[in-house]
Design an enzyme around this catalytic site. Sequence first.
Site, mmCIF file in Angstrom:
data_model
loop_
_atom_site.group_PDB
_atom_site.id
_atom_site.type_symbol
_atom_site.label_atom_id
_atom_site.label_comp_id
_atom_site.label_asym_id
_atom_site.label_seq_id
_atom_site.Cartn_x
_atom_site.Cartn_y
_atom_site.Cartn_z
ATOM 1 N N HIS A 247 -8.010 9.833 3.649
ATOM 2 C CA HIS A 247 -7.494 8.875 4.626
ATOM 3 C C HIS A 247 -7.828 9.285 6.061
ATOM 4 O O HIS A 247 -7.950 10.468 6.359
ATOM 5 C CB HIS A 247 -5.972 8.755 4.489
ATOM 6 C CG HIS A 247 -5.550 8.051 3.230
ATOM 7 N ND1 HIS A 247 -5.035 8.715 2.144
ATOM 8 C CD2 HIS A 247 -5.605 6.741 2.885
ATOM 9 C CE1 HIS A 247 -4.774 7.839 1.179
ATOM 10 N NE2 HIS A 247 -5.115 6.638 1.593
ATOM 11 N N GLY A 248 -7.943 8.281 6.940
ATOM 12 C CA GLY A 248 -8.100 8.551 8.360
ATOM 13 C C GLY A 248 -9.542 8.573 8.824
ATOM 14 O O GLY A 248 -10.471 8.257 8.079
ATOM 15 N N ASN B 154 -10.257 0.397 -0.354
ATOM 16 C CA ASN B 154 -9.275 0.302 0.739
ATOM 17 C C ASN B 154 -9.872 0.679 2.090
ATOM 18 O O ASN B 154 -10.468 1.769 2.226
ATOM 19 C CB ASN B 154 -8.127 1.280 0.468
ATOM 20 C CG ASN B 154 -7.177 0.787 -0.593
ATOM 21 O OD1 ASN B 154 -7.464 -0.172 -1.305
ATOM 22 N ND2 ASN B 154 -6.042 1.445 -0.699
ATOM 23 N N ILE B 155 -9.643 -0.182 3.057
ATOM 24 C CA ILE B 155 -10.200 0.048 4.396
ATOM 25 C C ILE B 155 -9.131 -0.252 5.452
ATOM 26 O O ILE B 155 -8.634 -1.378 5.534
ATOM 27 C CB ILE B 155 -11.434 -0.860 4.610
ATOM 28 C CG1 ILE B 155 -12.528 -0.464 3.615
ATOM 29 C CG2 ILE B 155 -11.931 -0.777 6.062
ATOM 30 C CD1 ILE B 155 -13.685 -1.433 3.506
ATOM 31 N N SER C 278 -8.856 2.453 8.525
ATOM 32 C CA SER C 278 -9.303 3.139 9.746
ATOM 33 C C SER C 278 -10.414 2.377 10.471
ATOM 34 O O SER C 278 -10.463 2.370 11.708
ATOM 35 C CB SER C 278 -9.785 4.553 9.416
ATOM 36 O OG SER C 278 -8.721 5.312 8.907
ATOM 37 N N SER D 130 -12.896 4.062 4.472
ATOM 38 C CA SER D 130 -13.533 3.632 5.719
ATOM 39 C C SER D 130 -14.820 4.427 5.920
ATOM 40 O O SER D 130 -14.916 5.594 5.528
ATOM 41 C CB SER D 130 -12.588 3.855 6.907
ATOM 42 O OG SER D 130 -11.680 2.771 7.005
ATOM 43 N N ASP E 189 0.848 -1.188 0.000
ATOM 44 C CA ASP E 189 0.000 0.000 0.000
ATOM 45 C C ASP E 189 0.894 1.253 0.000
ATOM 46 O O ASP E 189 1.798 1.377 0.839
ATOM 47 C CB ASP E 189 -0.858 -0.059 1.284
ATOM 48 C CG ASP E 189 -1.968 0.962 1.303
ATOM 49 O OD1 ASP E 189 -2.423 1.375 0.224
ATOM 50 O OD2 ASP E 189 -2.406 1.327 2.425
ATOM 51 N N HIS E 190 0.640 2.162 -0.908
ATOM 52 C CA HIS E 190 1.379 3.434 -0.972
ATOM 53 C C HIS E 190 2.904 3.275 -1.022
ATOM 54 O O HIS E 190 3.627 3.935 -0.256
ATOM 55 C CB HIS E 190 1.001 4.347 0.207
ATOM 56 C CG HIS E 190 -0.411 4.793 0.177
ATOM 57 N ND1 HIS E 190 -0.884 5.713 -0.720
ATOM 58 C CD2 HIS E 190 -1.488 4.412 0.914
ATOM 59 C CE1 HIS E 190 -2.184 5.889 -0.544
ATOM 60 N NE2 HIS E 190 -2.582 5.099 0.441
ATOM 61 N N GLY F 18 -8.972 5.519 1.062
ATOM 62 C CA GLY F 18 -9.675 6.340 2.047
ATOM 63 C C GLY F 18 -11.154 6.025 2.146
ATOM 64 O O GLY F 18 -11.983 6.927 2.244
HETATM 65 P P1 13P Z 1 -9.046 4.658 5.416
HETATM 66 O O1 13P Z 1 -8.217 5.553 6.268
HETATM 67 O O2 13P Z 1 -10.314 5.318 4.988
HETATM 68 O O3 13P Z 1 -9.317 3.331 6.068
HETATM 69 O O4 13P Z 1 -8.230 4.369 4.060
HETATM 70 C C1 13P Z 1 -7.250 3.371 4.022
HETATM 71 C C2 13P Z 1 -6.440 3.418 2.778
HETATM 72 O O5 13P Z 1 -6.759 4.071 1.806
HETATM 73 C C3 13P Z 1 -5.213 2.627 2.754
HETATM 74 O O6 13P Z 1 -4.475 2.838 1.610
HETATM 75 O O1 G3H Z 2 -3.285 4.928 3.617
HETATM 76 C C1 G3H Z 2 -2.813 4.733 4.722
HETATM 77 C C2 G3H Z 2 -3.110 3.479 5.443
HETATM 78 O O2 G3H Z 2 -4.200 3.669 6.313
HETATM 79 C C3 G3H Z 2 -1.901 2.971 6.139
HETATM 80 O O3 G3H Z 2 -1.622 3.739 7.261
HETATM 81 O O4 G3H Z 2 0.799 4.282 6.963
HETATM 82 O O5 G3H Z 2 -0.310 4.426 9.222
HETATM 83 O O6 G3H Z 2 0.137 2.196 8.158
HETATM 84 P P1 G3H Z 2 -0.157 3.666 7.942
HETATM 85 ZN ZN ZN Z 3 -4.591 4.804 0.822
#
Ligand code: 13P
Ligand code: G3H
Ligand code: ZN
Length: 322
Positions: free
Chosen positions: A181-182, A267-268, A270, A227, A83-84, A225
């Site tokens: 996100h968050g 993506n979930i 949070s 959630s 992820d990212h 993002g």
């Molecule tokens: P949330 O913060 O909405 O759960 O998004 C998670 C996410 O995009 C991880 O890449």
């Molecule tokens: O997009 C971000 C994800 O929620 C991952 O979060 O970098 O704190 O592990 P993190």
């Molecule tokens: Zn993300």
Amino acid sequence: MALVTTTEMFKKAYDGGYAVGAFNVNNMEIVQGITEAAGELNSPVILQVSKGARKYANHTYLVKLVEAAVEENPDIPMALHLDHGDSFETCKSCIDGGFTSVMIDCSSMPFEDNVRITKQVVDYAHDHGVVVEAELGTLAGVEDEVSVEHGSESYTHPDEVEEFVTRTGCDSLAIAIGTSHGAYKFKASQCTRNEEGILVPPPLRFDVLEECIKRIPGFPIVLHGSSSVPQEFVKIVNQYGGNMPDAIGIPEAELRHAAELAVCKINIDSDIRLAMTATIRQYMAEHPDHFDPRQYLKPARQAVKDMVAHKLQNVLGSAGKA
Ligand code: 13P
Ligand code: G3H
Ligand code: ZN
């Protein structure tokens, strides 16, 4: 079944009008909660690992936990995704280290730099049988060390998506249509309030999504993002000593609608954090004499499982599609 890439998953999801859930994993209880739900509901699933997760839990531990989940659920298609990913080097180390999918996120860079680095990752990944998610547009919120203020996010420009996908050869594309996100996805000033004083967010930009779909028909789109920040968890957190005023997420009905369109991955993260934290806060308050971590991690794992099961069945629509 061994770990799979997302190619077949996304094709089935696109044609079937549902999305595959991509859940962030950071420890054993989270891996178990997610994969037990997917196993019982016969759903494909993506387990994703951020740079922060690798720093916290160690790459090898996470890969081995996911391998154990695959062994316990042999009939469930599972992908292990970065992820990212923030650089070619991070992506390469995951491609070399057993992941079946990586994201290269150069969305905060100029278009040409995004194309160049994404293409470099795609060339290496495809040579190794791994698929690549890229991103165009920026979301508000915090992801790893990158923090984007509300107001500084930018929606994806539909005019750019076809050229980007063609030039990079990426396998899926994350776009920005208003998710973030968050646990605080919108400022109070962007929302209205319902009778209970709970914030009601502005709608996602489905017009941007639909324009993107027109430019790249049949191509899998990803929503980060996503959630929903369930208010029942927020309430428990606040009731048992937490302080999360005005935490707010994306309404489930909007995610369901996106899943019916070309969005194949949602993506979930949070919501997993919230489910665990709410459960543990309540457990600690009700059992002040307990000190065995298994006592509070067991209901926390169950809360993750229940929350994920709800998403697979009622939001993503992937239950029964393994
Ligand atoms: P949330 O913060 O909405 O759960 O998004 C998670 C996410 O995009 C991880 O890449
Ligand atoms: O997009 C971000 C994800 O929620 C991952 O979060 O970098 O704190 O592990 P993190
Ligand atoms: Zn993300």
